[in-house]
Design a protein around this motif. Sequence first.
Motif, PDB file in Angstrom:
ATOM      1  N   ALA A   1       0.769  -1.159  -0.222  1.00 33.74           N
ATOM      2  CA  ALA A   1      -0.083  -0.005  -0.032  1.00 33.74           C
ATOM      3  C   ALA A   1       0.755   1.145  -0.076  1.00 33.74           C
ATOM      4  CB  ALA A   1      -0.879   0.172   1.222  1.00 33.74           C
ATOM      5  N   ALA A   2       1.966   1.230   0.745  1.00 33.53           N
ATOM      6  CA  ALA A   2       2.834   2.529   0.746  1.00 33.53           C
ATOM      7  C   ALA A   2       3.602   2.530  -0.570  1.00 33.53           C
ATOM      8  CB  ALA A   2       3.977   2.194   1.884  1.00 33.53           C
ATOM      9  N   ALA A   3       3.980   1.499  -1.233  1.00 35.87           N
ATOM     10  CA  ALA A   3       4.619   1.422  -2.552  1.00 35.87           C
ATOM     11  C   ALA A   3       3.532   2.155  -3.596  1.00 35.87           C
ATOM     12  CB  ALA A   3       4.882   0.042  -2.933  1.00 35.87           C
ATOM     13  N   GLN A   4       2.528   1.687  -3.434  1.00 43.15           N
ATOM     14  CA  GLN A   4       1.407   2.323  -4.503  1.00 43.15           C
ATOM     15  C   GLN A   4       1.506   3.777  -4.179  1.00 43.15           C
ATOM     16  OE1 GLN A   4      -1.998  -0.300  -3.191  1.00 43.15           O
ATOM     17  NE2 GLN A   4      -2.034  -1.210  -5.306  1.00 43.15           N
ATOM     18  N   ARG A   5       1.236   4.324  -2.803  1.00 38.94           N
ATOM     19  CA  ARG A   5       1.224   5.800  -2.404  1.00 38.94           C
ATOM     20  C   ARG A   5       2.370   6.503  -3.004  1.00 38.94           C
ATOM     21  NH1 ARG A   5       0.342   6.977   3.534  1.00 38.94           N
ATOM     22  NH2 ARG A   5      -0.133   9.123   2.448  1.00 38.94           N
ATOM     23  N   ILE A   6       3.374   6.022  -3.066  1.00 36.48           N
ATOM     24  CA  ILE A   6       4.709   6.637  -3.586  1.00 36.48           C
ATOM     25  C   ILE A   6       4.758   6.511  -4.842  1.00 36.48           C
ATOM     26  CG2 ILE A   6       7.222   6.443  -3.353  1.00 36.48           C
ATOM     27  CD1 ILE A   6       7.174   4.896  -0.611  1.00 36.48           C
ATOM     28  N   ALA A   7       4.504   5.350  -5.710  1.00 32.61           N
ATOM     29  CA  ALA A   7       4.325   5.578  -7.091  1.00 32.61           C
ATOM     30  C   ALA A   7       3.351   6.509  -7.715  1.00 32.61           C
ATOM     31  CB  ALA A   7       3.962   3.872  -7.751  1.00 32.61           C
ATOM     32  N   THR A   8       2.308   7.034  -6.879  1.00 36.34           N
ATOM     33  CA  THR A   8       1.352   7.832  -7.331  1.00 36.34           C
ATOM     34  C   THR A   8       2.007   9.232  -7.085  1.00 36.34           C
ATOM     35  OG1 THR A   8      -0.385   6.479  -6.899  1.00 36.34           O
ATOM     36  CG2 THR A   8      -0.977   8.788  -6.636  1.00 36.34           C
ATOM     37  N   ALA A   9       2.735   9.464  -5.823  1.00 33.94           N
ATOM     38  CA  ALA A   9       3.161  10.609  -5.452  1.00 33.94           C
ATOM     39  C   ALA A   9       4.061  10.939  -6.549  1.00 33.94           C
ATOM     40  CB  ALA A   9       3.863  10.394  -4.163  1.00 33.94           C
ATOM     41  N   VAL A  10       5.191  10.206  -6.942  1.00 27.87           N
ATOM     42  CA  VAL A  10       6.165  10.633  -7.942  1.00 27.87           C
ATOM     43  C   VAL A  10       5.525  11.227  -9.103  1.00 27.87           C
ATOM     44  CG1 VAL A  10       8.042   9.078  -7.021  1.00 27.87           C
ATOM     45  CG2 VAL A  10       6.623   8.227  -8.957  1.00 27.87           C
ATOM     46  N   VAL A  11       4.449  10.745  -9.537  1.00 26.64           N
ATOM     47  CA  VAL A  11       3.469  11.315 -10.746  1.00 26.64           C
ATOM     48  C   VAL A  11       3.179  12.689 -10.245  1.00 26.64           C
ATOM     49  CG1 VAL A  11       1.622  10.895 -12.280  1.00 26.64           C
ATOM     50  CG2 VAL A  11       3.203   9.052 -11.911  1.00 26.64           C
ATOM     51  N   GLU A  12       2.091  12.545  -9.156  1.00 22.32           N
ATOM     52  CA  GLU A  12       1.789  13.722  -8.938  1.00 22.32           C
ATOM     53  C   GLU A  12       2.324  15.160  -8.323  1.00 22.32           C
ATOM     54  OE1 GLU A  12      -1.516  12.448  -5.975  1.00 22.32           O
ATOM     55  OE2 GLU A  12      -2.598  11.618  -7.790  1.00 22.32           O
ATOM     56  N   GLY A  13       3.571  14.596  -7.538  1.00 23.87           N
ATOM     57  CA  GLY A  13       4.264  15.571  -6.830  1.00 23.87           C
ATOM     58  C   GLY A  13       5.399  15.711  -7.560  1.00 23.87           C
ATOM     59  N   LEU A  14       5.882  15.093  -8.568  1.00 22.00           N
ATOM     60  CA  LEU A  14       7.195  15.364  -9.344  1.00 22.00           C
ATOM     61  C   LEU A  14       7.024  15.524 -10.943  1.00 22.00           C
ATOM     62  CD1 LEU A  14       9.714  12.906  -7.693  1.00 22.00           C
ATOM     63  CD2 LEU A  14       9.068  15.164  -7.218  1.00 22.00           C
ATOM     64  N   GLY A  15       5.845  15.329 -11.248  1.00 15.49           N
ATOM     65  CA  GLY A  15       5.436  15.464 -12.606  1.00 15.49           C
ATOM     66  C   GLY A  15       6.098  14.238 -13.495  1.00 15.49           C
ATOM     67  N   ALA A  16       6.355  13.132 -12.948  1.00 15.68           N
ATOM     68  CA  ALA A  16       6.847  12.043 -13.701  1.00 15.68           C
ATOM     69  C   ALA A  16       5.530  11.627 -14.459  1.00 15.68           C
ATOM     70  CB  ALA A  16       7.454  10.883 -12.801  1.00 15.68           C
ATOM     71  N   GLN A  17       5.844  10.776 -15.579  1.00 14.59           N
ATOM     72  CA  GLN A  17       4.899  10.152 -16.276  1.00 14.59           C
ATOM     73  C   GLN A  17       4.369   8.845 -15.916  1.00 14.59           C
ATOM     74  OE1 GLN A  17       6.893  10.366 -20.095  1.00 14.59           O
ATOM     75  NE2 GLN A  17       5.365  11.945 -20.861  1.00 14.59           N
ATOM     76  N   GLY A  18       5.560   8.303 -15.048  1.00 14.89           N
ATOM     77  CA  GLY A  18       5.259   7.021 -14.522  1.00 14.89           C
ATOM     78  C   GLY A  18       6.379   6.675 -13.385  1.00 14.89           C
ATOM     79  N   SER A  19       6.472   5.362 -13.214  1.00 18.38           N
ATOM     80  CA  SER A  19       7.430   4.938 -12.334  1.00 18.38           C
ATOM     81  C   SER A  19       8.204   3.445 -12.445  1.00 18.38           C
ATOM     82  CB  SER A  19       7.172   4.983 -10.815  1.00 18.38           C
ATOM     83  OG  SER A  19       6.065   3.833 -10.575  1.00 18.38           O
ATOM     84  N   PHE A  20       9.212   3.345 -11.951  1.00 21.41           N
ATOM     85  CA  PHE A  20       9.695   1.860 -12.228  1.00 21.41           C
ATOM     86  C   PHE A  20       9.890   1.456 -10.729  1.00 21.41           C
ATOM     87  CE2 PHE A  20      13.952  -0.692 -11.999  1.00 21.41           C
ATOM     88  CZ  PHE A  20      13.500  -1.696 -12.365  1.00 21.41           C
ATOM     89  N   VAL A  21       9.154   0.243 -10.469  1.00 21.57           N
ATOM     90  CA  VAL A  21       9.449  -0.321  -9.162  1.00 21.57           C
ATOM     91  C   VAL A  21       9.969  -1.492  -9.182  1.00 21.57           C
ATOM     92  CG1 VAL A  21       7.682  -0.691  -7.206  1.00 21.57           C
ATOM     93  CG2 VAL A  21       7.036   0.943  -8.727  1.00 21.57           C
ATOM     94  N   ALA A  22      10.888  -1.472  -7.991  1.00 22.00           N
ATOM     95  CA  ALA A  22      11.706  -2.795  -8.333  1.00 22.00           C
ATOM     96  C   ALA A  22      12.235  -3.332  -6.774  1.00 22.00           C
ATOM     97  CB  ALA A  22      12.929  -2.853  -9.234  1.00 22.00           C
ATOM     98  N   MET A  23      12.854  -4.378  -6.722  1.00 21.32           N
ATOM     99  CA  MET A  23      13.578  -4.609  -5.366  1.00 21.32           C
ATOM    100  C   MET A  23      14.450  -5.813  -5.898  1.00 21.32           C
ATOM    101  SD  MET A  23      11.008  -6.489  -2.599  1.00 21.32           S
ATOM    102  CE  MET A  23       9.718  -5.383  -2.771  1.00 21.32           C
TER     103      MET A  23
END
Length: 144
Positions: free
Chosen positions: A71-93
């Motif tokens: 859930a936190a990962a989803q929030r952060i992935a949304t925040a990089v778009v909304e807060g930073l103007g990114a078009q999307g994100s790369f999520v990995a571990m």
Amino acid sequence: MADPVSTSPAACVFCRIVAGEDEAAVVLETDDLIAFLDQRPVFRGHVLLVPREHVVTLPDLPAALRDPFLAAAQRIATAVVEGLGAQGSFVAMNNTVSQSVPHLHLHVVPRTKGDGLRGFFWPRQKYGDGERAEYAARLHAALA
């Protein structure tokens, strides 16, 4: 088997961040999790999400933390778009192999078409004066 010294909480840089002993640009905190900007980001705004509990790999993550972690990962992935103007994100571990810190951490990297990221080659950048705090503030605001 991993070296027990390198995986101990006392030797863990992320545990020191959780404890407030090492500095980090924190963008999200809960009782169980903390997210902060990567010191050597792939792109500015690159966030690391970690459990406060010293957990080395994803298979070690307690069941009670699975949903809050995602859930936190989803929030952060949304925040990089909304807060930073990114078009999307790369999520990995990574789990053990290529895991630079033996403490579970999920990367959320802001992405924009044509940003130059190809495959798993991650060119690193540095923040300029004041940029790290600015990016942290923007993400923190988007996560509020």
